[in-house]
Design an enzyme around this catalytic site. Structure first.
Site, PDB file in Angstrom:
ATOM      1  N   GLU A  83     -55.985 -77.168  37.537  1.00  0.00           N
ATOM      2  CA  GLU A  83     -56.795 -76.402  38.669  1.00  0.00           C
ATOM      3  C   GLU A  83     -56.780 -74.919  38.589  1.00  0.00           C
ATOM      4  O   GLU A  83     -57.293 -74.306  39.373  1.00  0.00           O
ATOM      5  CB  GLU A  83     -56.427 -77.020  40.090  1.00  0.00           C
ATOM      6  CG  GLU A  83     -56.942 -78.323  39.966  1.00  0.00           C
ATOM      7  CD  GLU A  83     -56.382 -79.206  41.557  1.00  0.00           C
ATOM      8  OE1 GLU A  83     -55.681 -78.691  42.109  1.00  0.00           O
ATOM      9  OE2 GLU A  83     -57.000 -80.229  41.628  1.00  0.00           O
ATOM     10  N   GLU A 114     -39.887 -91.400  29.283  1.00  0.00           N
ATOM     11  CA  GLU A 114     -38.961 -90.783  30.068  1.00  0.00           C
ATOM     12  C   GLU A 114     -37.451 -90.692  29.906  1.00  0.00           C
ATOM     13  O   GLU A 114     -36.862 -89.902  30.390  1.00  0.00           O
ATOM     14  CB  GLU A 114     -39.155 -91.087  31.858  1.00  0.00           C
ATOM     15  CG  GLU A 114     -38.498 -92.539  32.005  1.00  0.00           C
ATOM     16  CD  GLU A 114     -38.711 -92.679  33.643  1.00  0.00           C
ATOM     17  OE1 GLU A 114     -37.682 -92.916  34.546  1.00  0.00           O
ATOM     18  OE2 GLU A 114     -39.934 -92.591  34.229  1.00  0.00           O
TER      19      GLU A 114
END
Length: 271
Positions: A83, A114
């Site tokens: 953004e 992960e």
């Protein structure tokens, strides 16, 4: 197997027998927990300030902000990074979000991604990360191997590190230069860190990137003068900014925006 009893993020919810509750009771319970989040974030403002000041100090040297995380935490980092260009007109390579398992993990969980302690540094090296940059690891548990491995390797290469976690006593809090530990308490659904923990991370990321962009001059007054004019809504918003800033008629402001290509350029040329 790691013990989780001392992790706040794994502690049993303060609410029980959820399956027996009405929709209204569930919604009120979630909202009751959500009210605690902003106050928890407020306690971490000194550490967030330290991080923003470090980012500003490195900006003119070309320093970049990197986020790494897995699952929800990784997605939130990518969301924040993605953004920055449309909101502040920044190049796409100044704030970079990386998720364990690669971009495919944004939509669909990648098994065991992960748990790899070495992959984060490989991912970061692909961007030629260096000592002018800052690395922020995001992990609600504060124990994610992908994140901890990336932080350790970055520190070994002289890179400033920060960690956003919801477990104050976790390894991520202990092993980063700037620990941002946000204790939101147990989740409404036990261990579901996409809820309060994820919301607190989003609030912290908003604060970090927005304050950073304001401090390096990407906002004028309170307006997004460098936003990308990528759709009609944003063109209209930019036009209204110019109406207010330059006391123009709407049509004049719209023409000026089209001529100069950004709110900032229009103001600089017409004021």
């Amino acid at each position: 197997m790691e013990h989780t009893s001392n992790k706040i993020t794994e502690q049993s919810s303060l609410h029980d027998h959820l399956e027996k509750r009405s929709t209204l009771e569930l919604l009120k319970g979630i909202n009751q927990e959500d009210k605690k989040i902003a106050d928890a974030v407020a306690l971490a403002i000194p550490q967030i300030e330290q991080l923003v000041e470090a980012l500003v100090a490195r900006y003119d040297k070309g320093g970049r902000l990197f986020y790494i995380g897995a699952g929800t935490s990784g997605r939130l980092g990518i969301l924040d990074a993605s953004e920055i260009p449309p909101t502040f007109g920044m190049p796409h390579d100044r704030v970079i979000g990386i998720i364990a398992g690669g971009d495919g993990a944004i939509r669909k969980a990648v098994e065991n991604a992960e748990d790899d302690t070495k992959q984060a540094w490989k991912d970061l090296k692909a961007f030629n990360i260096n000592s002018n940059d800052v690395l922020v690891g995001i992990a609600a548990s504060g124990t994610t191997p992908y994140v901890l491995g990336g932080i350790a390797d970055a520190k070994a290469h002289g890179i400033l590190t920060a960690g956003i976690t919801n477990n104050p006593g976790s390894p991520l809090a202990h092993h980063t230069h700037i620990p941002i530990a946000i204790n939101v308490g147990p989740e409404f659904v036990t261990g579901s860190t996409r809820m309060k923990s994820g919301t607190s991370q989003k609030l912290a990321l908003n604060m970090i990137s927005t304050a950073f962009m304001i401090r390096v001059g990407r906002v004028k007054g309170n307006k997004m003068v460098d936003m990308q004019l990528s759709n009609n809504k944003l063109v209209d918003r930019g036009t209204r900014y110019l109406v207010e800033a330059l006391n123009l008629e709407y049509e004049q402001a719209e023409a000026a925006l089209k001529k100069y290509g950004s709110v900032r350029e229009a103001i600089q040329n017409l004021k």
